[in-house]
Write an enzyme that holds these catalytic residues in place. Structure first.
Site, short mmCIF file in Angstrom:
data_model
loop_
_atom_site.label_atom_id
_atom_site.label_comp_id
_atom_site.label_asym_id
_atom_site.label_seq_id
_atom_site.Cartn_x
_atom_site.Cartn_y
_atom_site.Cartn_z
N GLY A 161 -8.31 8.76 9.42
CA GLY A 161 -8.67 8.79 10.83
C GLY A 161 -9.74 9.80 11.19
N ALA B 220 -9.59 5.26 3.73
CA ALA B 220 -9.56 6.39 4.68
C ALA B 220 -10.85 7.19 4.68
CB ALA B 220 -8.40 7.33 4.41
N GLY B 221 -11.25 7.56 5.87
CA GLY B 221 -12.39 8.45 6.03
C GLY B 221 -13.63 7.80 6.60
N LYS C 196 0.89 -1.17 0.00
CA LYS C 196 0.00 0.00 0.00
C LYS C 196 0.92 1.21 0.00
CE LYS C 196 -2.87 2.84 2.93
NZ LYS C 196 -3.76 2.99 4.08
N ASN D 39 -9.16 1.47 9.22
CA ASN D 39 -8.45 1.09 10.44
C ASN D 39 -9.11 1.73 11.66
OD1 ASN D 39 -4.90 0.74 11.27
ND2 ASN D 39 -6.65 0.59 12.61
N THR D 40 -9.04 3.07 11.72
CA THR D 40 -9.53 3.78 12.90
C THR D 40 -11.00 3.52 13.19
OG1 THR D 40 -7.93 5.50 12.35
CG2 THR D 40 -9.55 6.04 14.03
#
Lengths: 259, 66
Positions: A162, A188-189, A101, A210-211
């Site tokens: 995040g 992301a987001g 990535k 992830n977050t």
């Protein structure tokens, strides 16, 4: 729809799950392993960092079986093409796989990609035989350039890393989907399950997060929610939604009303 | 001899190789990658690669990340 008929293919490898999950920010390695298991993810991201020379420290790979998952090492924290390429080469040596990535960041506050450096790094890595999955802006021009270079997918952001702001510009994602042929993965987001479903309903090939899972009050429950949201969003996309109309359209027949 | 290991000064025996350094540190070779003076050392070369005084060595592995 048969599950087997809807495989995700990246870099010649077949995947059933369209949810990709990061391994950072969990409370413990046990929690990481459990969340990954529940999420059903087959591709998981990892970071490349110096070994802690204090031997008492445990390692992520003591808890997750690298044979069970496709490890997708990232270049998080890299701000130049050179650093990103160096990190990818180390990752390939450590993991014996050419999946990476690629992220080349432009700014610490936004963590937005530096497109110029990203394209430079992507060219070097593709030429060096890597299967490159680049984290990029939700910009069709950049995505097309990454595809032309030979990236195996493009991974536009839905919102800053995040941030949990969701898919801020679904129209940009749609434009990207209409103009590139490689898998489009929102990276992301995402903040909640509905965000993941929206990405999938737009027609994205997958979602990486992830977050949203690790930072949830109950990461294990959120991992399951995300798994279901990605499946539901994909089915909804494949099923074909009804057109949006301004006025009502009765579901019950008008014929045969009493009175 | 003195080397720079992951950015920190460290001591290792004369005649050390990448392999003996990893053993000294108790690190399994399977899960790491090693750079010697900014060049990657392939795993097959760990026994052969002799370290010299002042060498810069980076040993990295996978950690949790997005």
């Amino acid at each position: 729809m048969a599950e087997t008929a809807d495989k995700l293919i990246i870099g010649g490898r077949e995947f059933t799950s369209r949810l990709m999950v990061g391994t950072g920010k969990y409370a413990s390695f046990e929690q990481t392993a459990r969340a990954l298991e529940i999420s059903g993810a087959e591709i998981i991201t990892v970071a490349v960092r110096r070994v802690n020379l204090d031997r008492s420290k445990e390692s992520l790979l003591d808890y997750i079986d690298p044979k069970k998952y496709t490890l997708l090492p990232n270049t998080a924290g890299c701000y130049t093409a050179d650093d990103a390429v160096r990190t990818c080469r180390l990752a390939r040596e450590a993991g014996m796989s050419d999946f990476v990535k690629l992220e080349v960041l432009g700014d610490e506050k936004t963590l937005f990609p530096d497109n110029e450096e990203l394209l430079k790094a992507a060219k070097i890595l593709v030429a060096d035989g890597f299967t490159v999955l680049p984290y990029c802006s939700d910009d069709v021009i950049v995505c097309k350039k990454l595809e032309d270079i030979g990236c195996a997918a493009v991974m536009p952001l839905g919102a800053p890393i995040g941030s949990g702001l969701g898919i801020r510009n679904p129209y940009n994602i749609r434009i990207i989907l209409e103009n590139v042929s490689v898998p489009v993965i929102v990276d992301a987001g995402v903040g909640s399950a509905s965000d993941a479903a929206i990405a999938m309903e737009l027609g994205c090939a997958g979602v990486l997060m992830n977050t949203a899972i690790a930072g949830a009050q109950d990461p294990i429950a959120m991992a399951e929610a995300m798994k279901l949201a990605v499946i539901a969003g994909r089915l909804s996309f494949k099923a074909g939604r009804i057109p949006r109309k301004l006025y009502a359209n009765a579901s019950s027949p008008l014929d045969g009303l009493i009175g | 001899m003195r080397i720079l290991l992951n950015g920190e000064p460290a001591e290792t025996a004369d005649g050390a190789t990448v392999e003996t350094l990893l053993q000294q540190l108790g690190i399994s070779r399977e899960r790491v990658a090693v750079e010697l003076n900014a060049d990657i050392v392939p795993k097959a070369g760990y026994e052969k690669e002799l370290l010299s005084d002042g060498d810069k060595i980076e040993i990295v592995h996978f950690v949790g990340g997005g």
